[in-house]
Design an enzyme around this catalytic site. Structure first.
Site, PDB file in Angstrom:
ATOM      1  N   ASN A  46       0.907  -1.326  -0.047  1.00 40.94           N
ATOM      2  CA  ASN A  46       0.013   0.026   0.040  1.00 40.94           C
ATOM      3  C   ASN A  46       0.807   1.150   0.005  1.00 40.94           C
ATOM      4  O   ASN A  46       1.972   1.261   0.563  1.00 40.94           O
ATOM      5  CB  ASN A  46      -0.765  -0.187   1.149  1.00 40.94           C
ATOM      6  CG  ASN A  46      -1.702   1.368   1.391  1.00 40.94           C
ATOM      7  OD1 ASN A  46      -2.375   1.431   0.319  1.00 40.94           O
ATOM      8  ND2 ASN A  46      -1.589   1.839   2.404  1.00 40.94           N
TER       9      ASN A  46
ATOM     10  N   HIS B 229       0.743   5.028   1.240  1.00 39.82           N
ATOM     11  CA  HIS B 229      -0.178   5.900   2.377  1.00 39.82           C
ATOM     12  C   HIS B 229       0.769   7.371   2.318  1.00 39.82           C
ATOM     13  O   HIS B 229       1.998   7.378   2.385  1.00 39.82           O
ATOM     14  CB  HIS B 229       0.104   5.165   3.738  1.00 39.82           C
ATOM     15  CG  HIS B 229      -0.765   6.199   4.348  1.00 39.82           C
ATOM     16  ND1 HIS B 229      -2.051   6.069   4.576  1.00 39.82           N
ATOM     17  CD2 HIS B 229      -0.354   6.956   5.766  1.00 39.82           C
ATOM     18  CE1 HIS B 229      -2.453   6.738   5.701  1.00 39.82           C
ATOM     19  NE2 HIS B 229      -1.336   7.301   6.331  1.00 39.82           N
TER      20      HIS B 229
ATOM     21  N   SER C 220       4.647   6.757   2.425  1.00 40.56           N
ATOM     22  CA  SER C 220       5.206   5.598   2.606  1.00 40.56           C
ATOM     23  C   SER C 220       4.471   4.436   1.745  1.00 40.56           C
ATOM     24  O   SER C 220       3.574   4.298   1.541  1.00 40.56           O
ATOM     25  CB  SER C 220       5.114   5.351   4.273  1.00 40.56           C
ATOM     26  OG  SER C 220       5.291   6.202   5.116  1.00 40.56           O
TER      27      SER C 220
ATOM     28  N   ASP D 245      -2.907   0.471   8.326  1.00 40.77           N
ATOM     29  CA  ASP D 245      -1.505   1.299   7.857  1.00 40.77           C
ATOM     30  C   ASP D 245      -0.426   0.848   8.988  1.00 40.77           C
ATOM     31  O   ASP D 245       0.408   1.843   9.185  1.00 40.77           O
ATOM     32  CB  ASP D 245      -1.803   2.798   8.029  1.00 40.77           C
ATOM     33  CG  ASP D 245      -2.927   3.142   7.024  1.00 40.77           C
ATOM     34  OD1 ASP D 245      -2.733   2.396   5.822  1.00 40.77           O
ATOM     35  OD2 ASP D 245      -3.533   4.129   7.187  1.00 40.77           O
TER      36      ASP D 245
END
Length: 226
Positions: free
Chosen positions: A106, A108, A135, A144
């Site tokens: 992911n 972020h 990130s 997260d």
């Protein structure tokens, strides 16, 4: 052989386009084998051919688990090596995450562990942060909270609002994501439990992206050719 990448997106798909452009230029040895969205009207879907698109309105499902199950089956059907959340705004349930654990990334818009969740830019400004950024991390069931592979840092300037800071962060998101995906596509990146391995060695500190698009250890010389 090119790595097979499935992309989850909920909005415009600018990070998806960065992936597509990097593949087209030969910068990223991969192919996008599917784009998946919880928003049937998401602009991201239009960035790939109709045969590569899957979407469903999550609100039409009786439960989060039911939607995630259909999404997971659709993603698995394209046999991806990596699954990338690129502006995907829906929290993934445990069953989905565990099905693709170790190959689920992911991007972020914050310097994790600071500001998981939403409204990251406004929160950074409100807290008086001097640095902000993006990130790329492995996805785990906690929001997260997965191990961070790499980050890109931008300054928070006097007079910034959430919109101006967001634009500055987005400009570094694209090269950051592509740089990490190059590591993944070339077989250099892996997750083992809660530890990231790079070239077979534990990575204890997130890499940083410099202005030349090179990933390196913080405060050290470039150490990861990209």
């Amino acid at each position: 052989m090119a790595a097979r990448i499935a992309v989850l997106a909920s909005g415009r798909g600018s990070n998806l386009q960065a992936i597509i452009d990097a593949i087209s230029s030969g910068e990223l040895p991969a192919e996008v084998v599917g784009v998946f969205s919880d928003k049937p009207a998401a602009t991201a879907l239009a960035r790939v051919a109709p045969g590569l698109r899957w979407s469903a309105d999550a609100r039409a499902y009786p439960s989060r688990e039911a939607f995630d199950a259909d999404l997971a089956d659709a993603v698995a059907a394209c046999q991806p090596d990596w699954v990338v959340c690129a502006g995907y705004m829906r929290i993934l349930g445990d069953a989905f995450v565990n099905r693709f654990r170790g190959r689920l990334l992911n991007i972020h818009p914050s310097l994790l562990p600071h500001y998981p969740g939403l409204r990251t830019h406004a929160r950074a400004i409100a807290d008086g942060r001097r640095e902000h950024g993006a990130s790329v991390h492995f996805v785990i069931p906690e929001l997260d909270a997965g191990s961070v592979v790499a980050q890109a840092v931008v300054p928070v300037l006097a007079g910034d609002d959430a919109e101006t800071l967001s634009a500055r962060v987005l400009a570094v998101e694209h090269p950051l994501l592509v740089a990490v995906l190059r590591l993944a596509a070339s077989g250099r990146l892996a997750e083992h439990g809660t530890t990231i391995q790079l070239d077979g060695h534990p990575l204890f500190t997130a890499l940083r992206l410099d202005s030349a698009g090179v990933l390196h250890a913080p405060d050290g010389p470039p150490s990861v050719p990209v």
